[in-house]
Scaffold this active site. Structure first.
Site, short mmCIF file in Angstrom:
data_model
loop_
_atom_site.label_atom_id
_atom_site.label_comp_id
_atom_site.label_asym_id
_atom_site.label_seq_id
_atom_site.Cartn_x
_atom_site.Cartn_y
_atom_site.Cartn_z
N CYS A 1 0.71 -1.10 0.00
CA CYS A 1 0.07 0.11 0.12
C CYS A 1 0.80 1.39 0.02
O CYS A 1 0.46 2.48 -0.36
CB CYS A 1 -0.84 0.16 1.35
N VAL B 1 18.77 -12.75 3.69
CA VAL B 1 17.75 -11.79 3.57
C VAL B 1 18.35 -10.76 2.73
O VAL B 1 19.38 -9.96 3.06
CB VAL B 1 17.44 -10.96 4.95
N ARG C 1 -32.36 -0.41 0.75
CA ARG C 1 -31.93 0.68 -0.32
C ARG C 1 -31.71 0.09 -1.74
O ARG C 1 -31.78 0.70 -2.73
CB ARG C 1 -30.77 1.40 0.40
N VAL D 1 10.88 -12.47 2.37
CA VAL D 1 11.14 -12.91 3.91
C VAL D 1 10.37 -12.36 4.79
O VAL D 1 9.75 -12.92 5.60
CB VAL D 1 12.73 -12.79 4.25
N SER E 1 15.63 -8.25 -5.18
CA SER E 1 16.78 -8.53 -5.89
C SER E 1 16.51 -9.78 -6.72
O SER E 1 15.38 -10.64 -6.56
CB SER E 1 17.83 -9.27 -4.99
N GLU F 1 -18.92 1.84 10.42
CA GLU F 1 -20.35 2.12 10.79
C GLU F 1 -20.61 1.50 12.12
O GLU F 1 -21.02 1.92 13.03
CB GLU F 1 -21.28 2.36 10.06
N GLU G 1 -21.99 9.28 -1.36
CA GLU G 1 -22.17 8.23 -2.09
C GLU G 1 -22.58 8.26 -3.54
O GLU G 1 -22.13 7.42 -4.33
CB GLU G 1 -23.14 7.20 -1.53
C1 LIG Z 1 3.92 -6.50 -2.50
C2 LIG Z 1 4.98 -7.39 -3.36
C3 LIG Z 1 4.78 -7.52 -4.54
C4 LIG Z 1 5.57 -8.33 -5.29
N1 LIG Z 1 5.55 -8.49 -6.68
C5 LIG Z 1 6.00 -9.32 -7.43
C6 LIG Z 1 5.79 -9.34 -8.73
O1 LIG Z 1 5.21 -8.54 -9.32
N2 LIG Z 1 6.38 -10.32 -9.39
C7 LIG Z 1 7.34 -11.27 -8.82
O2 LIG Z 1 8.10 -11.84 -9.43
N3 LIG Z 1 7.67 -11.17 -7.47
C8 LIG Z 1 7.03 -10.18 -6.77
N4 LIG Z 1 7.24 -10.26 -5.42
C9 LIG Z 1 8.06 -11.08 -4.69
C10 LIG Z 1 9.24 -10.55 -4.17
O3 LIG Z 1 9.48 -9.13 -4.39
C11 LIG Z 1 10.56 -11.04 -5.13
O4 LIG Z 1 10.37 -12.41 -5.31
C12 LIG Z 1 11.91 -10.52 -5.01
O5 LIG Z 1 12.66 -10.49 -6.01
C13 LIG Z 1 12.40 -10.98 -3.66
O6 LIG Z 1 13.96 -10.36 -3.69
P1 LIG Z 1 14.53 -10.02 -2.16
O7 LIG Z 1 15.65 -9.40 -2.41
O8 LIG Z 1 13.46 -9.13 -1.47
O9 LIG Z 1 14.40 -11.60 -1.65
P2 LIG Z 1 14.19 -11.66 0.08
O10 LIG Z 1 12.81 -11.67 0.52
O11 LIG Z 1 15.26 -11.10 0.67
O12 LIG Z 1 14.84 -13.34 -0.15
C14 LIG Z 1 13.93 -14.37 -0.69
C15 LIG Z 1 14.62 -15.62 -0.68
O13 LIG Z 1 15.80 -15.45 -1.39
C16 LIG Z 1 16.64 -15.90 -0.65
N5 LIG Z 1 18.16 -15.31 -1.17
C17 LIG Z 1 18.01 -13.60 -1.06
N6 LIG Z 1 19.30 -13.57 -1.43
C18 LIG Z 1 20.03 -14.53 -1.93
C19 LIG Z 1 21.41 -14.82 -2.43
N7 LIG Z 1 22.15 -14.14 -2.80
N8 LIG Z 1 21.66 -16.34 -2.25
C20 LIG Z 1 20.61 -17.13 -2.02
N9 LIG Z 1 19.59 -16.99 -1.64
C21 LIG Z 1 19.25 -15.67 -1.53
C22 LIG Z 1 16.48 -15.67 0.76
O14 LIG Z 1 16.99 -16.37 1.63
C23 LIG Z 1 14.77 -16.06 0.83
O15 LIG Z 1 14.68 -17.27 0.80
C24 LIG Z 1 6.49 -9.14 -4.76
C25 LIG Z 1 6.56 -9.33 -3.17
C26 LIG Z 1 5.73 -8.38 -2.48
C27 LIG Z 1 5.96 -8.12 -1.02
S1 FES Z 2 2.21 -0.38 5.30
FE1 FES Z 2 1.47 -1.09 3.56
S2 FES Z 2 3.46 -1.25 2.07
FE2 FES Z 2 3.97 -0.99 4.16
#
Ligand SMILES: Cc1cc2nc3c(=O)[nH]c(=O)nc-3n(C[C@H](O)[C@H](O)[C@H](O)COP(=O)(O)OP(=O)(O)OC[C@H]3O[C@@H](n4cnc5c(N)ncnc54)[C@H](O)[C@@H]3O)c2cc1C
Ligand code: FES
Ligand code: FES
Length: 1493
Positions: A81, A404, A1028, A410, A499, A950, A1424
């Site tokens: 959000c 992470v 309504r 995560v 990533s 409400e 509304e």
């Molecule tokens: C609101 C929201 C929307 C999203 N939309 C999409 C979307 O549109 N499309 C999509 O594909 N995904 C989406 N995702 C999922 C997520 O964002 C992706 O998978 C993202 O690429 C994860 O990357 P991160 O670095 O945040 O991973 P993390 O959450 O940090 O890690 C994910 C996993 O990868 C492992 N990891 C991280 N780095 C390494 C490394 N160097 N070596 C080995 N393991 C590693 C971690 O241990 C964990 O298991 C969404 C997530 C959210 C919360």
């Molecule tokens: S509180 Fe919704 S994106 Fe963080």
């Protein structure tokens, strides 16, 4: 660190054979390497060292724990959000001399990650006293209603504005394209405004100050950027950099005075552009806008004068104003966002944007040298290595340590899947992992592959892909495909940190990156202590659902992406289809590659799909069948499609549902790819229409910003009185209130079953959890008090013996912190015996599961005779079943409450995020066993409500009150988003089984319908909603004989409730659907049919209300039709459809009328107001209405100011409370202004009468300070209580006597909308090309607020009729309970052209008057009524689908239910692809998801 306790998590199998505990494995490392537990960072310009913080905290938890930093909000906790957006100011990893500003979701961002960074929150930008121009402009341009989303949006825009300065080129460039089309706002949601005013405010930065592009004068800034020596900077020890740039637009600390008030940069910012801004940058903003150096005031509207305190002037009343001619200004929030007007046209003045006042990158951070870190407690430990070797060593000794990166997977697992990783390792600060070093251009030209560091943030990957593609062109087509996927991957805040490694390692079946990478033949480079370095091709990496071949101690260090060989005949493309285009997970996502030989035969092909199997997969049979085939041949295309249907033979009940749609998409995307590749390889000519995806342009839109009826105060476009506070984060919501002494937090124990017997509830484990103070449930109050309900008391606070919906509250744990309370609630063990749930309306009808309601409307022969007579006279009869799904309120602030028990007499102060202070007071008094007079229920503002607060807000306050009484301690709760969605109910899903009789000429003659709403497990207000619904079933059409029966179904879903429109949108949707059925059945143009049946004055509705002379729908249709050029565009749409096969357009013009009053609860149509004038002339106003963003407080202050002859900021409204306003009706039914406005006026009338002698004495221009003081001295009562009850109404159900029947509604707000859409027939995707709305709002009290209601309600309605879809699992589990699965419209869903206007003249151009309107200032309720006009998107889409069906030869009448999701529309198109992808439902098979309408 020695004293730090290490956790002992359960041993995973993958651990080393010697199976050392975490402590044994990691202690030596902690002692040798990770010796520091301190985080060092800057927060809003101030240095912070945080030692051994709470390891469970995210950045948001930390920020919100700071007393003065409550502006950053929690809206969802899952990155969906944007309410929690903050900006990280960091060195650019590509160029360490540059600073970049990254918007991130603080709710996901691990606290450990802020070490070495500068965190900027909304408070760091400005305050009400001195707002940042962004804050000021959003406030002044009405971009904030409830304000809960606003700080997050401000921060996303702030990052964009600050990144718009390029140090190398010394240019500031911010275009409309940047704001709208590059995905900088795709991670932010707003449920109130409809986004348009926010975009317009943002665009003032390109049109007003910065002229699209600012070029710095290099002579003014000394050294060139290229000459900067960062090494010197880091070590010069001066405390601040002597060279380099902090990235501030327009200049940096080295070239502006340190106090930031540089005239130099100021003048540069306003210097003319050296490059003309593109046309698209020049948004038309109708109001007159000027940029001033100082904020200006409109004397009429603000800047009231107050006298000195009484003591200093008690002897000389008259001298007061003389000795202080200017008066004393209050610290009003209006000081900055005041707008005035000239001849009814608003004049908006902004303070100039002075980049030199921006926060700089703290010099100490230039010198920051990262060190390994470790902190934690007995349950969780964080490590932050800074080199890859350190990480490898750590993983080597303890493979279970959780890596992470961006934490976007995560943290969601931690928060929602209860995965608590005891040892977590933050890897995103490891240079080798986060920083991709691109080869030089020369090396790139010959490079065969690109090596991306695995944790490079996706935004950077996106940027690199774009840059390299720009340089290498087709050789980098894989990168262009990846960029395209990343553009629609999550929101910007997530892309800034997430990533590829995270995406790949997660191995989600709907990953967007993996199919492209798989198609490209990419591989991952893995480093592990046990195996060493290895390279794993992705087609060997994904093993099963979320399972990979990564060894337990493996680290993905790089992602290797092969580039296209020069000259090869190869095409690689990516596609994605989701429910919403921006920030949504895919339904199907794909990466396709084909390489041809010289003969045009397939040499290599990969068709990789996400969303078609438990993991990313290749379509193996299709690939092998296509190998060697001549690509440009229709047989090859056929062969591919044929084999795809075999490869993806999904079962009807496939997990994730949508089997037919998924399969159709698999074929459609391949179909598109085949055409696109043929075109790119110039193999032949193909229809471009198939290749083009839906295109969105920069949005524009106007409001007819002119009010001929403007008065001194009323009628002026005054910004929402809290807008600036909301923009600066100073506006306080319940969860922002300061901690109370000894307060505890509630954590709800909720049912995981939809329908079950409760066999056992064991809360003992919860009591053993840290911080837990106690537990309450049904046994904590007498049985007869364990019940509440808005109209009928049928809902227990705590489940007793049985649970009747998923999420039902069983008990509540309370603890020292919210996180502890929630964790403890999860520890309560509940044993169930499952019972079969009833979920849908059909199931309820079959099981005869209804609540007693049975109200009907009868008109014409139906009153005394039988409808058969009426139908017998009709030429044609049509019948059908039409459904409409529910809608989640998705207010940004979830339900929250804080109760503070008094020490005496059973008094309790109850703060609640509620629309209904009286009901909250009553139910709290009931559970406590004290009279209502001992309970003061208070609400300052809500972060949106829309009807959802409400009645559904009431139990949370009551639960807290029970616990607070027991413990004699304050209690607080703020629901998590999923809890809120499980508990607060929704708009009612409805179904109509109808029959309509018409003449051949298209006159509607007889209508009979059975209408059902899905009430859920308790009644709440479902009966009134149905009332309504049936009293709006007529919409704007006269039908002589009518019989409408309303039925309320009892099911095992959450209890559905009020939602903006309260059943009326559903009723009118049924009528309009019937109109289309009739129009198509008779072959009469739909607009003609509408005209033939429109009400005329003198007609009677089915509830026996006479249509009076204020019937303006015909005017609205005519004037809107003309101003939107409807007829011409309708003809153009027909032409477009005749020449385009794969894109279809639709247009429609739909009217609406909405009845104002609490229709079936007469007693609620009353209001009280209490006004106190203090002796210094300041005025305190209380009324029963609550502020939820709709601007009620602002309008009421305007009314009071107008009536009392003072300026607006002379009136102060602090909150709504039952100690000031007794027996207040809920703020609902669009009647807040009507009821409270009249009560306010009544109080003003009383006071004016008392003040009259003093006005006569001191003259008409005497300030209120003089008059009030004189009255006080004369012992006049300056406090008055106003009251109003709505006259004339009082309909009695069943009264059909034209002579005696009383009206149900006081008046009708009326309107009309025109919408034109474009549909991608291949995918079901759509865009709204243009919408024009016109509303009859009477004489608006504040047009700016009313436009905001019109636009906001429209977009909310648009969402309801298109992308918002609530789904359950067969078991009754509610599936769509967060922004990840439930999609409300985002910034790029609003109409591309979005115009709003108000009806002001008759068709001859004479000013309109309202003959029967007796409302406050002759205004009309507007909250509304416009929502239903969102259905214009639905009906326009229906036209587009119809055009596609006609083309495809579909014979059956189109039955399209709401919402018109991409799935429904794609399948309704009924083309060959959809037919060959048909999934047959086998005996006993049920869809994975259940829609309950
Ligand atoms: C609101 C929201 C929307 C999203 N939309 C999409 C979307 O549109 N499309 C999509 O594909 N995904 C989406 N995702 C999922 C997520 O964002 C992706 O998978 C993202 O690429 C994860 O990357 P991160 O670095 O945040 O991973 P993390 O959450 O940090 O890690 C994910 C996993 O990868 C492992 N990891 C991280 N780095 C390494 C490394 N160097 N070596 C080995 N393991 C590693 C971690 O241990 C964990 O298991 C969404 C997530 C959210 C919360
Ligand atoms: S509180 Fe919704 S994106 Fe963080
Ligand atoms: S103002 Fe955006 S959610 Fe309310």
């Amino acid at each position: 660190m020695k004293e730090m306790e290490l956790p002992t998590p359960p041993k995973p199998l993958a651990d080393p054979p010697k199976a050392l505990t975490a402590a044994e494995s990691l202690t030596p490392l902690i002692e040798s390497t990770y010796t520091s537990p301190d985080l060092f960072f800057y927060l809003n310009g101030k240095k912070v060292i945080l030692s051994n913080p709470n390891p469970h905290w995210t950045l948001l938890d930390y920020i919100r724990a700071q007393k003065s930093l409550k502006g950053t909000k929690l809206g969802c906790g899952e990155g969906g959000c944007g309410a929690c957006t903050v900006v990280l100011q960091v060195k650019d990893s590509q160029d360490q001399r540059k600073i970049v500003h990254l918007a991130v979701n603080a709710c996901l961002f691990p606290l450990v990650g802020i070490d070495g960074k500068h965190v900027i929150t909304v408070e760091g930008l400005g305050s009400v006293a001195s707002p940042h121009p962004l804050q000021e402009r959003i406030a002044k341009m009405h971009g904030s209603q409830c304000g809960f989303c606003t700080p997050g949006i401000v921060m996303s825009l702030y990052a964009l504005v600050r990144n718009s300065y390029n140090v190398e080129t010394r240019k500031f460039h911010l275009s409309a394209r940047d704001i709208e089309l590059e995905g900088h706002l795709d991670g932010n949601l707003c449920r109130c405004t409809g986004y348009k005013p926010i975009l317009q405010a943002a665009k003032t930065f390109i049109t007003e100050d910065l002229k699209g592009q600012l070029v710095e004068d290099s002579t003014a800034h000394g050294d060139s950027v290229e000459a900067v020596d960062i090494t010197g900077l880091v070590s010069n020890g001066s405390g601040r950099p002597s060279k380099g740039s902090c990235g501030r637009p327009g200049g940096c600390c080295r070239d502006t005075p340190s106090d930031g008030s540089s005239g130099e940069s100021k003048s540069e910012c306003s210097s003319p552009s050296t490059e003309p801004s593109s046309l698209s940058d020049e948004e038309f903003i109708p109001a007159h806008i000027a940029v001033t150096k100082e904020p200006m005031q409109d004397a009429e509207v603000s800047g009231t004068t107050y006298a000195l305190p009484l003591k200093s002037r008690e002897n000389d009343v008259q001298d007061t104003s003389k000795s202080h001619p200017e008066g004393i200004k209050t610290e009003s929030s209006l000081q900055a966002p005041t707008s005035g007007s000239k001849n009814g046209v608003p004049q908006i003045e902004f303070a100039e944007y002075i980049p030199g006042t921006e926060l700089i990158f703290p010099p100490a951070l230039w010198r920051y040298d990262p060190k390994p870190l470790c902190y934690g407690n007995g349950r969780k430990v964080w490590f932050r290595p800074v080199t890859l070797d350190q990480l490898a060593e750590l993983k080597g000794v303890y493979p279970s340590a959780k890596l992470v990166g961006g934490a976007s997977e995560v943290q969601v697992e931690v928060r929602f899947k209860n995965s608590d990783y005891a040892v977590a390792v933050y890897v995103s600060d490891i240079e080798e992992l986060k920083q991709t070093k691109l080869p030089s251009f020369g090396a790139l030209e010959t490079a065969e592959e690109l090596l991306l560091s695995a944790n490079t943030p996706l935004t950077e990957v996106e940027r690199m892909c774009k840059d390299i593609y720009a340089k290498l062109g087709k050789r980098a087509m894989v990168l262009e495909a990846l960029r395209k996927q990343l553009r629609y991957f999550a929101g910007r805040q997530i892309r800034n940190v997430a990533s590829l490694a995270g995406n790949i390692a997660t191995a989600s079946p709907i990953s967007d990156a993996n199919p492209v990478l798989l198609a490209a033949g990419a591989s991952v480079v893995v480093r592990s202590q046990s195996i060493g370095l290895s390279e794993v091709p992705l087609n060997k990496f994904f093993i099963a659902y979320r399972t990979t071949s990564l060894p337990p101690d493996g680290i993905i260090t790089h992602v290797k992406i092969p580039l296209h060989k020069a000259g090869a005949r190869e095409v690689l493309k990516a596609y994605k289809q989701a429910k919403r285009k921006d920030d949504d997970i895919a339904i199907v996502t794909a990466g396709f590659k084909v390489r041809l030989n010289e003969e045009g035969e397939v040499e290599d092909i990969v068709l990789a799909y996400g969303g078609m199997a438990p993991k990313t997969v290749e379509s193996v049979n299709a690939q092998s069948a296509l190998l060697g085939k001549k690509w440009f041949s229709s047989e090859t295309l056929e062969l591919g499609l044929d084999n795809l249907t075999r490869d993806f033979d999904l079962s009807f009940s496939v997990p994730g549902g949508m089997a037919h749609y998924r399969k159709t998409l698999a074929l459609s995307l391949f179909f598109r790819f085949w055409h696109e590749s043929v075109s790119e390889l110039t193999l032949g000519s193909v229809d471009n229409d198939i290749i083009e995806e839906i295109h969105r342009d920069i949005s524009t839109g106007i409001r007819d910003d002119y009010n001929p009826n403007e008065q001194r105060i009323v009628g002026k476009q005054i910004p929402h009185l809290s807008a600036l506070k909301q923009c600066t984060g100073e506006a306080e919501y319940i969860d922002d209130m300061p901690p109370q002494d000894q307060e505890l937090f509630g954590g709800l124990v909720m049912s995981s079953k939809a329908h079950a017997k409760l066999l056992d509830v064991d809360w003992e484990p919860a009591l053993k959890m840290p911080g837990v103070a106690g537990y309450i449930d049904k046994d904590s109050i007498p049985k007869e008090k364990n019940v509440f309900g808005a109209m009928i008391k049928d809902e227990p606070y705590f489940a007793d013996g049985e649970v009747r919906h998923h999420g039902q509250v069983i008990g509540m744990v309370y603890a020292e912190t919210a996180l502890q309370a929630q964790a403890a609630a999860r520890a309560v063990q509940v044993t169930y015996e499952e019972l079969p749930p009833i979920l849908t309306i059909d199931e309820a009808i079959e099981a005869k599961s209804f609540f007693k309601h049975n109200r009907a409307l009868k008109k014409g022969v139906a009153v005394d005779g039988s409808m058969d007579e009426a139908f017998a006279k009709c030429d044609r009869i049509f019948e059908g079943k039409t459904r409409i799904g529910g809608q989640e309120h998705f207010y940004l602030e979830t339900n929250a409450a804080l109760v503070i028990p008094g020490s005496e007499d059973g008094f309790m102060e109850v703060w609640s995020s509620t629309q209904n202070t009286m009901e909250t007071q009553e139910f709290v008094s009931q559970v406590l066993g004290v009279p209502s007079s001992r309970i003061n229920c208070r609400v300052k503002r809500m972060g949106g409500a829309f009807g959802g607060k409400e009645s559904r807000s009431v139990p949370f306050a009551a639960l807290l009150a029970i616990a607070a009484k027991k413990e004699r301690r304050p209690m607080r709760i703020m629901l998590n988003r999923d809890e809120d969605m499980l508990l607060s109910g929704q708009r009612h899903p409805c179904q109509a089984r109808w029959k309509i009789g018409v003449s051949n000429e298209g006159k509607l003659l007889a209508l009979e319908a059975d209408i059902f709403d899905n009430a859920g497990f308790s009644q709440d207000m479902s009966g009134a909603v149905m009332d309504r619904c049936i009293t709006h079933f007529d919409n704007c059409y006269e039908i002589p004989d009518v019989y409408l029966k309303g039925n309320v179904c009892k099911t095992n879903t959450h209890s559905n409730t009020a939602f903006r429109g309260f059943g009326a949108p559903q009723g009118m949707y049924f009528t309009e659907s019937i109109m289309y059925a009739v129009s198509e059945g008779l072959g009469i143009d739909i607009d003609e049919l509408r005209q033939r049946n429109l009400y005329k004055p003198g007609n009677w509705t089915p509830f026996f209300q006479k249509i009076d002379e204020d019937w303006h729908v015909p005017l609205l249709l005519k004037q809107l039709g003309d101003s939107s050029n409807y007829e011409t565009r309708k003809a153009e749409v027909a032409k477009f459809n005749a020449t385009n096969k794969w894109k279809k357009r639709g247009i429609c013009l739909v009217p609406t009328k909405f009845g104002l009053s609490f229709a079936t609860a007469l007693h609620l149509n009353q209001a009280g107001a209490y006004i106190k004038i203090y002796a210094d002339g300041s005025i305190l106003l209380h009324h029963g209405g609550t502020e939820m963003g709709q601007g009620l407080y602002t309008k009421m202050c305007q009314v009071a100011a107008q009536e009392l002859g003072v300026t607006v900021d002379a009136i102060f409204t602090q909150d709504t409370q039952t100690y000031q306003s007794a027996n207040a009706s809920p703020t609902a039914a669009s009647s807040g202004s009507d009821l409270n406005g009249m009560a306010v006026k009544n109080a003003c009338d009383i006071l004016n009468e008392r003040l009259q002698p003093f006005r006569e004495k001191y003259g008409p221009n005497a300030p209120m300070s003089t008059i009030a003081h004189a009255a006080y001295i004369d012992r006049v009562n300056l406090a008055a209580n106003g009251f109003w009850k709505m006259p004339t109404i009082g309909y009695q159900w069943g009264d059909t006597n034209h002579e005696t029947v009383k009206p149900m509604y006081y008046y009708f707000t009326q309107g009309a909308g025109v919408t034109e859409v474009e549909l991608d027939v291949l995918t079901g995707d759509h865009t709204v090309l243009r919408t024009d709305l016109m509303m009859d709002v009477g004489n608006s009290i504040n047009p700016a607020i009313d436009y905001g209601q019109i636009e906001g309600a429209f977009v909310q309605g648009q969402g309801m009729f298109t992308i918002e879809e609530s789904l359950w699992l067969k078991s009754g589990e509610f599936a769509t309970r967060g922004p990840g699965t439930y999609k409300i419209p985002g910034f790029s869903d609003i109409p591309q052209v979005f115009n709003a206007s108000m009806l002001r003249y008759d068709n001859e151009g004479k000013p309109l008057s309202w003959k029967h309107l007796r409302s406050i200032q002759s205004s009309k309720g507007i909250g509304e009524p416009p929502l239903f006009l969102g259905s214009t998107v639905f009906f326009a889409l229906r036209e587009a689908v119809k055009a596609a069906r006609e083309m495809n030869g579909a014979k059956e009448p189109l039955a399209l239910d709401s919402p018109a999701t991409a799935e429904k529309m794609r399948l309704a198109v009924a083309d060959d692809l959809a037919k060959r992808a048909q999934v047959v439902q086998k005996e006993g098979e049920r869809n994975f998801f259940v829609a309950v309408a």
